[in-house]
Enzyme design. Sequence first.
Site, PDB file in Angstrom:
ATOM      1  N   LYS A 110       0.862  -1.191   0.000  1.00 38.51           N
ATOM      2  CA  LYS A 110       0.000   0.000   0.000  1.00 38.51           C
ATOM      3  C   LYS A 110       0.884   1.222   0.000  1.00 38.51           C
ATOM      4  CE  LYS A 110      -4.473   0.917   0.251  1.00 38.51           C
ATOM      5  NZ  LYS A 110      -5.608   0.081  -0.199  1.00 38.51           N
TER       6      LYS A 110
HETATM    7  P1  NAD Z   1     -13.015   7.677  -2.529  1.00 35.31           P
HETATM    8  O1  NAD Z   1     -11.992   8.696  -2.180  1.00 35.31           O
HETATM    9  O2  NAD Z   1     -13.433   7.500  -3.945  1.00 35.31           O
HETATM   10  O3  NAD Z   1     -14.357   7.935  -1.660  1.00 35.31           O
HETATM   11  C1  NAD Z   1     -14.336   8.047  -0.264  1.00 35.31           C
HETATM   12  C2  NAD Z   1     -15.738   8.461   0.196  1.00 35.31           C
HETATM   13  O4  NAD Z   1     -15.760   8.486   1.620  1.00 35.31           O
HETATM   14  C3  NAD Z   1     -16.132   9.869  -0.252  1.00 35.31           C
HETATM   15  O5  NAD Z   1     -17.516   9.907  -0.516  1.00 35.31           O
HETATM   16  C4  NAD Z   1     -15.821  10.716   0.992  1.00 35.31           C
HETATM   17  O6  NAD Z   1     -16.589  11.921   1.031  1.00 35.31           O
HETATM   18  C5  NAD Z   1     -16.233   9.752   2.076  1.00 35.31           C
HETATM   19  N1  NAD Z   1     -15.620  10.054   3.373  1.00 35.31           N
HETATM   20  C6  NAD Z   1     -14.355  10.478   3.632  1.00 35.31           C
HETATM   21  N2  NAD Z   1     -14.187  10.657   4.945  1.00 35.31           N
HETATM   22  C7  NAD Z   1     -15.375  10.326   5.533  1.00 35.31           C
HETATM   23  C8  NAD Z   1     -15.837  10.303   6.857  1.00 35.31           C
HETATM   24  N3  NAD Z   1     -15.030  10.658   7.856  1.00 35.31           N
HETATM   25  N4  NAD Z   1     -17.107   9.906   7.103  1.00 35.31           N
HETATM   26  C9  NAD Z   1     -17.923   9.529   6.080  1.00 35.31           C
HETATM   27  N5  NAD Z   1     -17.539   9.540   4.790  1.00 35.31           N
HETATM   28  C10 NAD Z   1     -16.288   9.934   4.530  1.00 35.31           C
HETATM   29  O7  NAD Z   1     -12.460   6.306  -1.930  1.00 35.31           O
HETATM   30  P2  NAD Z   1     -12.862   4.823  -2.354  1.00 35.31           P
HETATM   31  O8  NAD Z   1     -11.905   4.352  -3.371  1.00 35.31           O
HETATM   32  O9  NAD Z   1     -14.322   4.741  -2.579  1.00 35.31           O
HETATM   33  O10 NAD Z   1     -12.468   4.052  -1.016  1.00 35.31           O
HETATM   34  C11 NAD Z   1     -13.355   3.955   0.095  1.00 35.31           C
HETATM   35  C12 NAD Z   1     -12.895   2.813   0.982  1.00 35.31           C
HETATM   36  O11 NAD Z   1     -12.908   1.601   0.225  1.00 35.31           O
HETATM   37  C13 NAD Z   1     -11.474   2.940   1.530  1.00 35.31           C
HETATM   38  O12 NAD Z   1     -11.430   2.320   2.788  1.00 35.31           O
HETATM   39  C14 NAD Z   1     -10.650   2.131   0.542  1.00 35.31           C
HETATM   40  O13 NAD Z   1      -9.426   1.688   1.090  1.00 35.31           O
HETATM   41  C15 NAD Z   1     -11.618   0.991   0.282  1.00 35.31           C
HETATM   42  N6  NAD Z   1     -11.375   0.245  -0.943  1.00 35.31           N
HETATM   43  C16 NAD Z   1     -11.354   0.864  -2.152  1.00 35.31           C
HETATM   44  C17 NAD Z   1     -11.165   0.122  -3.314  1.00 35.31           C
HETATM   45  C18 NAD Z   1     -11.206   0.739  -4.681  1.00 35.31           C
HETATM   46  O14 NAD Z   1     -11.174  -0.019  -5.661  1.00 35.31           O
HETATM   47  N7  NAD Z   1     -11.314   2.043  -4.809  1.00 35.31           N
HETATM   48  C19 NAD Z   1     -10.956  -1.262  -3.225  1.00 35.31           C
HETATM   49  C20 NAD Z   1     -10.998  -1.879  -1.974  1.00 35.31           C
HETATM   50  C21 NAD Z   1     -11.215  -1.111  -0.840  1.00 35.31           C
END
Ligand code: NAD
Length: 440
Positions: free
Chosen positions: A130
């Site tokens: 990561k």
């Molecule tokens: P992103 O940046 O696209 O979206 C994050 C979302 O969370 C946004 O809507 C933001 O406003 C919201 N957010 C941020 N802080 C917050 C808070 N304190 N309370 C509530 N909402 C909040 O990120 P993403 O890629 O959607 O990732 C989200 C989660 O999923 C992370 O934990 C990431 O590690 C995990 N994840 C992502 C992927 C991927 O393919 N993008 C894969 C596996 C896991």
Amino acid sequence: MTTTSEPHTGATPPEAPDHPPTRQQPGAGSAITTARSQLATAVEILGYDDGLHEMLGTPRREINVSVPLRRDDGKIELFHGFRVQHNVSRGPGKGGLRYHPSVDVDEVRALAMWMTWKCAIVDLPYGGAKGGVSIDPTGYSQAELERVTRRYTSEIMPVIGPERDIMAPDMGTNEQTMAWVMDTYSVNQGYTIPAVVTGKPIPVGGSLGRATATSSGVVHTTKAALADAGVELRDVSVAVQGFGKVGSHAAAIFAGEGARVVAVSDQHGGVHDPDGLDIRSLFEHVDATGSVVGFERGEPIDNTSLLALDVDVLVPAAVEGVLDEITADAVQARWVVEGANGPTTAGGDRILAKKGVTVVPDVLANAGGVVVSYFEWVQANQAYWWTAQEIGEKLELRMLSAYADVAALARREELSLRDAALVIGVKRVAEAHQIRGLYP
Ligand code: NAD
């Protein structure tokens, strides 16, 4: 201050809206504590000794870099960047790149460890890694984010590569970020190397289906968990925290498959309609305003209240540590499906178990992203492209087969789905160590 000129995350439009965040990165510092506690449980179940436990829990390699940025107004700002390769025994490191102000080495260590188990659980030939940079991407222009990305990439260049460590988007980064990483790496190597990143735009070798893969995987595993209880998706209500790349597409797929999505939120707050939100209109609202907040066809709800809604399925898809002892105690959902990495602390997990809530753990539920990343890497290595249908079918097969393995072990050994998933992942990694032997 310089303005942000382009959307930077999934459904997040250009300007950060004028609502103060309702909750800042809760429990980020506890991610490593949670990850280590989960590993300790798996190691205890497997009966491994302290030496193997320590080896499994310790990152293989960590790199810590300074990322100076010359801002558009000429001033210099400095950020901290990290890349942690937790384990590479089963193959190259694989894991996202996060841009968030609270990124620190412990958070990246936790996320890298979860990637190791996740890749092993869905049986990909990868280790876990990561990366992160301590920047709030919403406060910087596209040109500034490009400079930060290129500088970070060039600082970690010696340890990445299609056979060493392959990045993908995570919170605060997107396919454009991956295109800059790929370009910086390729220019420095002297030829185009699409397989150095995944989650990149389709015109430069991205895979069909990657943008929605994590969310599709969340829905596949939710359906499988519901089916175990004789329940169908069209009969359930769902609340989704986070409306970024994972949460927004998950909400859309859930709604498209007939579930009632009653609440969604982002960092600024949320919206709630017990009769079900119109997700298509919500996307238009987010495109126009930058947040789900203010959507007229629903009532406002804050992020903590969303977690406590009387729904069937709760999908935390934002940040770590939101379900701790206190918030978990208020959960009314019967299923928690972890779209985010590490949304439940060890204490939160104990409370949910006591309440009889079924938790589909992050290392399984959100593995769809890395599965299609793997397909993208295979396609790049073969220079041959699969159709969206092929990707969708292969993804579903792999997610359901991983779910079936985990659920069968959980039933057989009377474990939670999390413990069963971790036992499978940790065991596969330990086996790789044992078969390879210890050098020298
Ligand atoms: P992103 O940046 O696209 O979206 C994050 C979302 O969370 C946004 O809507 C933001 O406003 C919201 N957010 C941020 N802080 C917050 C808070 N304190 N309370 C509530 N909402 C909040 O990120 P993403 O890629 O959607 O990732 C989200 C989660 O999923 C992370 O934990 C990431 O590690 C995990 N994840 C992502 C992927 C991927 O393919 N993008 C894969 C596996 C896991």
